[in-house]
Design a protein around this motif. Structure first.
Motif, PDB file in Angstrom:
ATOM      1  N   ILE A 113      35.741 -22.286 -66.064  1.00 54.65           N
ATOM      2  CA  ILE A 113      35.340 -21.443 -67.193  1.00 54.65           C
ATOM      3  C   ILE A 113      36.302 -21.645 -68.367  1.00 54.65           C
ATOM      4  O   ILE A 113      37.501 -21.887 -68.160  1.00 54.65           O
ATOM      5  CB  ILE A 113      35.273 -19.948 -66.776  1.00 54.65           C
ATOM      6  CG1 ILE A 113      34.652 -19.087 -67.894  1.00 54.65           C
ATOM      7  CG2 ILE A 113      36.629 -19.401 -66.377  1.00 54.65           C
ATOM      8  CD1 ILE A 113      34.257 -17.677 -67.438  1.00 54.65           C
ATOM      9  N   ASP A 114      35.755 -21.568 -69.570  1.00 54.15           N
ATOM     10  CA  ASP A 114      36.560 -21.640 -70.790  1.00 54.15           C
ATOM     11  C   ASP A 114      37.008 -20.210 -71.144  1.00 54.15           C
ATOM     12  O   ASP A 114      36.160 -19.345 -71.372  1.00 54.15           O
ATOM     13  CB  ASP A 114      35.698 -22.227 -71.918  1.00 54.15           C
ATOM     14  CG  ASP A 114      36.478 -22.415 -73.203  1.00 54.15           C
ATOM     15  OD1 ASP A 114      37.381 -21.584 -73.476  1.00 54.15           O
ATOM     16  OD2 ASP A 114      36.189 -23.367 -73.933  1.00 54.15           O
ATOM     17  N   PRO A 115      38.318 -19.939 -71.158  1.00 53.10           N
ATOM     18  CA  PRO A 115      38.786 -18.571 -71.379  1.00 53.10           C
ATOM     19  C   PRO A 115      38.601 -18.085 -72.818  1.00 53.10           C
ATOM     20  O   PRO A 115      38.868 -16.919 -73.123  1.00 53.10           O
ATOM     21  CB  PRO A 115      40.273 -18.635 -71.014  1.00 53.10           C
ATOM     22  CG  PRO A 115      40.651 -20.036 -71.278  1.00 53.10           C
ATOM     23  CD  PRO A 115      39.445 -20.875 -70.995  1.00 53.10           C
ATOM     24  N   GLU A 116      38.153 -18.975 -73.706  1.00 54.28           N
ATOM     25  CA  GLU A 116      37.890 -18.565 -75.093  1.00 54.28           C
ATOM     26  C   GLU A 116      36.427 -18.166 -75.257  1.00 54.28           C
ATOM     27  O   GLU A 116      36.117 -17.125 -75.825  1.00 54.28           O
ATOM     28  CB  GLU A 116      38.214 -19.721 -76.055  1.00 54.28           C
ATOM     29  CG  GLU A 116      39.683 -20.103 -76.097  1.00 54.28           C
ATOM     30  CD  GLU A 116      40.573 -18.960 -76.581  1.00 54.28           C
ATOM     31  OE1 GLU A 116      40.155 -18.221 -77.490  1.00 54.28           O
ATOM     32  OE2 GLU A 116      41.681 -18.802 -76.008  1.00 54.28           O
ATOM     33  N   THR A 117      35.517 -19.036 -74.769  1.00 55.39           N
ATOM     34  CA  THR A 117      34.082 -18.819 -75.022  1.00 55.39           C
ATOM     35  C   THR A 117      33.333 -18.261 -73.814  1.00 55.39           C
ATOM     36  O   THR A 117      32.205 -17.791 -73.950  1.00 55.39           O
ATOM     37  CB  THR A 117      33.406 -20.155 -75.387  1.00 55.39           C
ATOM     38  OG1 THR A 117      33.484 -21.021 -74.245  1.00 55.39           O
ATOM     39  CG2 THR A 117      34.102 -20.825 -76.558  1.00 55.39           C
TER      40      THR A 117
END
Ligand SMILES: [Zn+2]
Length: 184
Positions: free
Chosen positions: A170-174
């Motif tokens: 998972i991308d922790p920003e998006t």
């Protein structure tokens, strides 16, 4: 200390019966156990991005979403989720920009000594077979690490038939999720 603030909030939470919104039982509605990183950016984002509500899944966390030994506490928790709590799918979710990627062990040891841990303690541990390099080694790429953890679960001698084990990042920003491997 933040603890006092937390306790004051908790008193109001219970008094106002805010818990009523979250009533559920102990069995995960989605028959799933998720193992992910303790990353604070994911505390709420992971649930929102994957539409997980209270009661939906069992969640296990550690630093880096790393399983390296088939009988560590994470693996035991996964087995308990399967045997006792009816989980049928296991999802391991690493994330980009993780603190456990490329951990500088020498810097970590220096930090321990700076914070008052005697160097002799580190030597004694080493003598007892507790190698900090191994214990704190993270990973080079998150995808490779997720695969490694998935592999340990899939090949576990106590994993019953029919359990699907997936690996995601998972991308922790998006909140965007990519599938590294899916169980069939
Ligand atoms: Zn992380």
């Amino acid at each position: 200390m933040y603890l006092d603030e937390m306790l004051a909030f908790n008193k109001r939470f219970v008094e106002n019966k805010e818990y009523e919104l979250y009533k559920t039982d102990t069995y995960p509605n989605k028959r799933m156990v998720i193992f992910t990183c303790m990353e604070s950016r994911l505390v709420e984002l992971l649930h929102r991005a994957l539409n997980i509500q209270n009661g939906d899944v069992k969640i296990i966390k550690n630093a880096g979403a790393i399983i390296r030994k088939p009988f560590d506490t994470v693996m035991k928790s996964i087995l308990v989720a399967i045997y006792k709590l009816k989980a049928e799918e296991v999802v391991i979710i690493g994330h980009h920009d993780c603190g456990m990627s490329n951990v500088d062990i020498e810097a970590l040891k220096k930090e321990m000594v700076n914070r008052g841990i005697p160097e002799s303690t580190l030597d004694i541990l080493e003598h007892c077979g507790i190698h900090l390099d191994e214990e704190f080694h993270g990973f080079n790429t998150v995808e490779e690490s997720v695969l490694k953890s998935v592999q340990i679960v899939r090949e576990h001698p106590l994993l019953p038939e029919g359990i699907k084990v997936h690996g995601l990042v998972i991308d922790p920003e998006t909140g965007k999720v990519d599938v590294v491997t899916r169980g069939d």
